[in-house]
Design a protein around this motif. Structure first.
Motif, short mmCIF file in Angstrom:
data_model
loop_
_atom_site.label_atom_id
_atom_site.label_comp_id
_atom_site.label_asym_id
_atom_site.label_seq_id
_atom_site.Cartn_x
_atom_site.Cartn_y
_atom_site.Cartn_z
N THR A 119 -5.97 -10.70 29.46
CA THR A 119 -6.06 -11.70 28.39
C THR A 119 -6.38 -13.10 28.88
O THR A 119 -6.89 -13.92 28.12
CB THR A 119 -4.74 -11.75 27.60
OG1 THR A 119 -3.67 -12.14 28.47
CG2 THR A 119 -4.42 -10.38 26.99
N ALA A 120 -6.04 -13.43 30.14
CA ALA A 120 -6.28 -14.78 30.66
C ALA A 120 -6.64 -14.70 32.15
O ALA A 120 -5.91 -15.19 33.01
CB ALA A 120 -5.04 -15.66 30.45
N PRO A 121 -7.76 -14.06 32.49
CA PRO A 121 -8.13 -13.84 33.89
C PRO A 121 -8.32 -15.10 34.70
O PRO A 121 -8.19 -15.08 35.93
CB PRO A 121 -9.43 -13.04 33.79
CG PRO A 121 -9.97 -13.35 32.44
CD PRO A 121 -8.77 -13.53 31.56
N GLU A 122 -8.60 -16.23 34.03
CA GLU A 122 -8.79 -17.48 34.76
C GLU A 122 -7.52 -17.92 35.48
O GLU A 122 -7.58 -18.65 36.47
CB GLU A 122 -9.25 -18.58 33.79
CG GLU A 122 -8.23 -19.02 32.76
CD GLU A 122 -8.15 -18.08 31.55
OE1 GLU A 122 -7.30 -18.33 30.68
OE2 GLU A 122 -8.93 -17.11 31.50
N GLN A 123 -6.36 -17.46 35.04
CA GLN A 123 -5.11 -17.82 35.69
C GLN A 123 -4.94 -17.13 37.05
O GLN A 123 -4.15 -17.58 37.88
CB GLN A 123 -3.92 -17.46 34.79
CG GLN A 123 -3.88 -18.21 33.47
CD GLN A 123 -2.70 -17.79 32.62
OE1 GLN A 123 -1.65 -17.41 33.15
NE2 GLN A 123 -2.85 -17.85 31.31
#
Length: 322
Positions: free
Chosen positions: A170-174
């Motif tokens: 859901t938030a791969p940039e993290q």
């Protein structure tokens, strides 16, 4: 009764489905559960990604028109790949496969392999009390449900792997540019964020999963006179347990997913998320993602639970001859 019969009888106890099963075959339970986890992961990881992304979407998806709703769904499901070609869109549904593999296999071994062990212990120690309070038939179902609930609460020890899988989905940039050891070293107990909500979700969810499964088998007469479950009976009972589990756990699963979806350096409490959800999305927000979970994730749980039950029974029978 011969000595051999006596020994065999001493090895048998009442199980969650009302069937008698030899105890102590740890290898069968581990092997059967591992096969279930690997099979499930290989077929259903993209589906799990879709469900997680829908649950973590905090804006309304249903728009003023069908075309607007379709655009919102496209953006919610495919994120950065929403404007790419179909093949690239499909490829975007496989983030976190490494974390997913570790989590799913360990979870299935712990849950599907561990529940029968705890169930057997409860049956041996408290079976008479359960039978006296609920009756013999319902007592076995309750033992299965209670042992499942206890196993579900203990599942929080796998939360770091689940949290990283959810973030990758859901938030791969993290996670971009960070190694696994770096994440564990720097984040530490932050990876257990939402443990209380996870336990609160798992307790009734696992109670319903194993209790519903046991109740369905009892209604079908599985276990009477030593009758073993067929593939069809395992599938039917798994369906009953899975549908009950997913529905009961959905509201708390939405809260848990959003807690895990938050950036490492910007946590938000479950109570805060709960208040915002009610204010911005209404009561329907608690069941966001329920339909795809029942239609698609439901079969995933049914599939793995059926595989686990049948393969565990198969290997238990095989190993009993050695």
């Amino acid at each position: 009764m011969s000595n051999q019969d006596t020994k065999q009888k001493n090895k048998m106890i009442a199980t969650s489905a009302g069937t008698a099963a030899p105890t102590g075959f740890t290898k069968a339970r581990i092997l059967g559960s591992a096969i279930a986890g690997i099979s499930e992961l290989s077929l259903f990881h993209p589906v799990d990604t879709v469900a997680k992304r829908l649950m973590s979407t905090e804006t309304r998806i249903v728009g003023v028109s069908a075309s607007n709703t379709a655009l919102n769904l496209n953006a919610a499901i495919f994120r950065d790949a929403c404007h790419k070609n179909p093949l690239q869109k499909f490829g975007s549904l496989f983030p976190g496969i490494g974390f997913g593999a570790a989590y799913k296999v360990l979870q299935r071994i712990y849950k599907f392999g561990g529940q029968p062990v705890l169930r057997d212990r409860l049956a041996a120690s408290y079976g008479a009390q359960f039978d006296e309070r609920f009756g013999r038939q319902h007592g076995r179902t309750m033992i299965a449900a209670v042992s499942g609930s206890m196993i579900g609460v203990g599942e929080v020890f796998l939360l770091p792997l689940d949290a990283l899988k959810v973030k990758a989905q859901t938030a791969p940039e993290q996670l971009r540019g960070r190694g696994v050891f770096d994440i564990f070293a720097k984040e530490g107990f932050n990876l257990y964020r939402g443990a209380g909500w996870t336990a609160a979700r798992n307790a009734p969810g696992s109670f319903a999963l194993f209790g519903g499964n046991a109740a369905a088998k009892s209604l079908m007469g599985v276990g009477e006179d030593g009758q073993a479950a067929t593939w069809a009976q395992d599938a039917i009972s798994s369906s009953a347990g899975a549908i009950a589990s997913i529905t009961v756990a959905q509201p708390l699963d939405v809260i848990k997913t959003r807690i895990q979806n938050r950036p490492f350096d910007s946590p938000e409490s479950g109570i805060s998320i709960l208040r915002k959800l009610v204010k911005n999305e209404g009561a329907g927000g608690f069941f966001k993602g329920l339909t795809p979970k029942l239609l698609v994730v439901g079969p995933k749980l049914i599939f793995s639970f059926t595989i686990a039950q049948h393969t565990i029974a198969y290997f238990t029978q095989k190993f009993s001859h050695y």
